[in-house]
Design a protein around this motif. Sequence first.
Motif, PDB file in Angstrom:
ATOM      1  N   VAL A  62     131.963  41.788  42.062  1.00 21.76           N
ATOM      2  CA  VAL A  62     131.720  42.534  40.825  1.00 21.76           C
ATOM      3  C   VAL A  62     133.060  42.585  40.111  1.00 21.76           C
ATOM      4  O   VAL A  62     134.037  43.110  40.639  1.00 21.76           O
ATOM      5  N   VAL A  63     133.092  42.002  38.910  1.00 24.02           N
ATOM      6  CA  VAL A  63     134.325  41.922  38.133  1.00 24.02           C
ATOM      7  C   VAL A  63     134.170  42.826  36.923  1.00 24.02           C
ATOM      8  O   VAL A  63     133.165  42.756  36.211  1.00 24.02           O
ATOM      9  N   ARG A  64     135.171  43.681  36.665  1.00 19.35           N
ATOM     10  CA  ARG A  64     135.104  44.620  35.556  1.00 19.35           C
ATOM     11  C   ARG A  64     136.167  44.272  34.514  1.00 19.35           C
ATOM     12  O   ARG A  64     137.267  43.876  34.864  1.00 19.35           O
ATOM     13  N   GLY A  65     135.793  44.478  33.258  1.00 24.10           N
ATOM     14  CA  GLY A  65     136.751  44.234  32.192  1.00 24.10           C
ATOM     15  C   GLY A  65     136.062  44.066  30.856  1.00 24.10           C
ATOM     16  O   GLY A  65     134.920  44.468  30.667  1.00 24.10           O
ATOM     17  N   ARG A  66     136.796  43.450  29.924  1.00 23.70           N
ATOM     18  CA  ARG A  66     136.286  43.181  28.579  1.00 23.70           C
ATOM     19  C   ARG A  66     136.169  41.675  28.397  1.00 23.70           C
ATOM     20  O   ARG A  66     137.067  40.929  28.788  1.00 23.70           O
ATOM     21  N   LEU A  67     135.082  41.264  27.785  1.00 21.53           N
ATOM     22  CA  LEU A  67     134.915  39.844  27.482  1.00 21.53           C
ATOM     23  C   LEU A  67     135.886  39.472  26.370  1.00 21.53           C
ATOM     24  O   LEU A  67     135.942  40.144  25.335  1.00 21.53           O
ATOM     25  N   THR A  68     136.661  38.431  26.581  1.00 24.92           N
ATOM     26  CA  THR A  68     137.635  38.009  25.578  1.00 24.92           C
ATOM     27  C   THR A  68     137.176  36.766  24.830  1.00 24.92           C
ATOM     28  O   THR A  68     137.565  36.559  23.692  1.00 24.92           O
ATOM     29  N   ALA A  69     136.371  35.937  25.489  1.00 23.84           N
ATOM     30  CA  ALA A  69     135.879  34.709  24.861  1.00 23.84           C
ATOM     31  C   ALA A  69     134.646  34.248  25.626  1.00 23.84           C
ATOM     32  O   ALA A  69     134.498  34.549  26.804  1.00 23.84           O
ATOM     33  N   VAL A  70     133.799  33.512  24.933  1.00 24.39           N
ATOM     34  CA  VAL A  70     132.633  32.913  25.574  1.00 24.39           C
ATOM     35  C   VAL A  70     132.565  31.471  25.127  1.00 24.39           C
ATOM     36  O   VAL A  70     132.573  31.184  23.926  1.00 24.39           O
ATOM     37  N   GLY A  71     132.551  30.577  26.089  1.00 18.63           N
ATOM     38  CA  GLY A  71     132.482  29.152  25.789  1.00 18.63           C
ATOM     39  C   GLY A  71     131.088  28.610  26.020  1.00 18.63           C
ATOM     40  O   GLY A  71     130.125  29.354  26.127  1.00 18.63           O
ATOM     41  N   GLU A  72     131.021  27.320  26.126  1.00 15.74           N
ATOM     42  CA  GLU A  72     129.741  26.636  26.304  1.00 15.74           C
ATOM     43  C   GLU A  72     129.026  27.085  27.576  1.00 15.74           C
ATOM     44  O   GLU A  72     127.828  27.328  27.568  1.00 15.74           O
ATOM     45  N   ASP A  73     129.763  27.205  28.683  1.00 20.68           N
ATOM     46  CA  ASP A  73     129.163  27.557  29.967  1.00 20.68           C
ATOM     47  C   ASP A  73     130.049  28.505  30.779  1.00 20.68           C
ATOM     48  O   ASP A  73     129.947  28.591  31.982  1.00 20.68           O
ATOM     49  N   PHE A 120     133.539  24.604  30.840  1.00 15.09           N
ATOM     50  CA  PHE A 120     134.279  25.146  31.969  1.00 15.09           C
ATOM     51  C   PHE A 120     135.393  24.187  32.405  1.00 15.09           C
ATOM     52  O   PHE A 120     136.527  24.599  32.636  1.00 15.09           O
ATOM     53  N   GLY A 121     135.087  22.901  32.478  1.00 16.89           N
ATOM     54  CA  GLY A 121     136.078  21.898  32.880  1.00 16.89           C
ATOM     55  C   GLY A 121     137.254  21.835  31.930  1.00 16.89           C
ATOM     56  O   GLY A 121     138.404  21.665  32.351  1.00 16.89           O
ATOM     57  N   PHE A 122     137.007  21.977  30.633  1.00  8.39           N
ATOM     58  CA  PHE A 122     138.076  21.947  29.635  1.00  8.39           C
ATOM     59  C   PHE A 122     139.071  23.076  29.891  1.00  8.39           C
ATOM     60  O   PHE A 122     140.288  22.880  29.861  1.00  8.39           O
ATOM     61  N   VAL A 123     138.539  24.265  30.169  1.00 18.97           N
ATOM     62  CA  VAL A 123     139.405  25.423  30.419  1.00 18.97           C
ATOM     63  C   VAL A 123     140.201  25.215  31.707  1.00 18.97           C
ATOM     64  O   VAL A 123     141.397  25.508  31.767  1.00 18.97           O
ATOM     65  N   LEU A 124     139.559  24.674  32.748  1.00 19.20           N
ATOM     66  CA  LEU A 124     140.271  24.417  33.997  1.00 19.20           C
ATOM     67  C   LEU A 124     141.341  23.351  33.822  1.00 19.20           C
ATOM     68  O   LEU A 124     142.418  23.438  34.428  1.00 19.20           O
ATOM     69  N   ARG A 125     141.080  22.349  32.986  1.00 22.13           N
ATOM     70  CA  ARG A 125     142.106  21.324  32.716  1.00 22.13           C
ATOM     71  C   ARG A 125     143.324  21.952  32.042  1.00 22.13           C
ATOM     72  O   ARG A 125     144.462  21.572  32.307  1.00 22.13           O
ATOM     73  N   ASP A 126     143.105  22.946  31.192  1.00 22.73           N
ATOM     74  CA  ASP A 126     144.223  23.643  30.552  1.00 22.73           C
ATOM     75  C   ASP A 126     145.030  24.421  31.594  1.00 22.73           C
ATOM     76  O   ASP A 126     146.263  24.417  31.554  1.00 22.73           O
ATOM     77  N   ILE A 148     145.492  24.408  40.429  1.00 20.86           N
ATOM     78  CA  ILE A 148     144.586  23.305  40.114  1.00 20.86           C
ATOM     79  C   ILE A 148     145.434  22.093  39.750  1.00 20.86           C
ATOM     80  O   ILE A 148     146.218  22.136  38.800  1.00 20.86           O
ATOM     81  N   ASP A 149     145.294  21.023  40.521  1.00 23.17           N
ATOM     82  CA  ASP A 149     146.019  19.785  40.217  1.00 23.17           C
ATOM     83  C   ASP A 149     145.282  18.978  39.158  1.00 23.17           C
ATOM     84  O   ASP A 149     145.902  18.401  38.267  1.00 23.17           O
ATOM     85  N   ARG A 150     143.956  18.908  39.281  1.00 22.95           N
ATOM     86  CA  ARG A 150     143.133  18.150  38.349  1.00 22.95           C
ATOM     87  C   ARG A 150     141.786  18.840  38.196  1.00 22.95           C
ATOM     88  O   ARG A 150     141.285  19.426  39.149  1.00 22.95           O
ATOM     89  N   ALA A 151     141.189  18.719  37.014  1.00 25.17           N
ATOM     90  CA  ALA A 151     139.807  19.152  36.790  1.00 25.17           C
ATOM     91  C   ALA A 151     139.081  17.961  36.179  1.00 25.17           C
ATOM     92  O   ALA A 151     139.413  17.509  35.091  1.00 25.17           O
TER      93      ALA A 151
END
Length: 192
Positions: A62-73, A120-126, A148-151
């Motif tokens: 269970v993760v608590r907080g504020r949503l800062t952004a919503v992407g494709e997935d 999701f992959g785009f964000v992990l690549r960043d 993360i070395d690669r996504a």
Amino acid sequence: MRWDRLFEDLQDQFASEWEAERAALDTEAERLRLTRLPLRARLAALAHPAGPEIAVEVGEDVVRGRLTAVGEDWAGLAGDAVGILRLDAVRAVTLEHADLLRSARAEPARPATLAERMGFGFVLRDLARRRVGVVVHGIGGGALSGTIDRAAADHLDLAVHDAGSPRRAGEVTGFRVIPFTAVTWVRMDAGP
């Protein structure tokens, strides 16, 4: 005189039936609109830095907080931990009733922002490019810390090391290839 009253009664009856029919049509139109409303759109309606505090059940956490952004997935959440949640791993969202209703309101059509088109992959690549330490939380409740070395298209390569320590050859204890479907959320490492 009686005819006037009869016509007034008929007119009032017709107006009442018309209003009831219009209300039923409006209700059905709202039900139809809600059948087309995805979770992503509801979360996007809540996403801004001053947005409401929510609790998200994702995997076993269970993760608590504020949503800062919503992407494709995915959705970004900032609170006790800063993380990226996979939308298809979300089991439930707990929020106040007013926020629940606000998230279900019709939003005017607008073009998608860049963040909304990123996957999701785009964000992990960043994160891989920035060499940010992460903790990858899995479907079964386990978590691995590292960098993360690669996504790739549907998986990531994680260099496993202790949370808070930088990725150095001597610190890395192993490597894991993790499919995105096995990831529930990724927490950014706060560091030492």
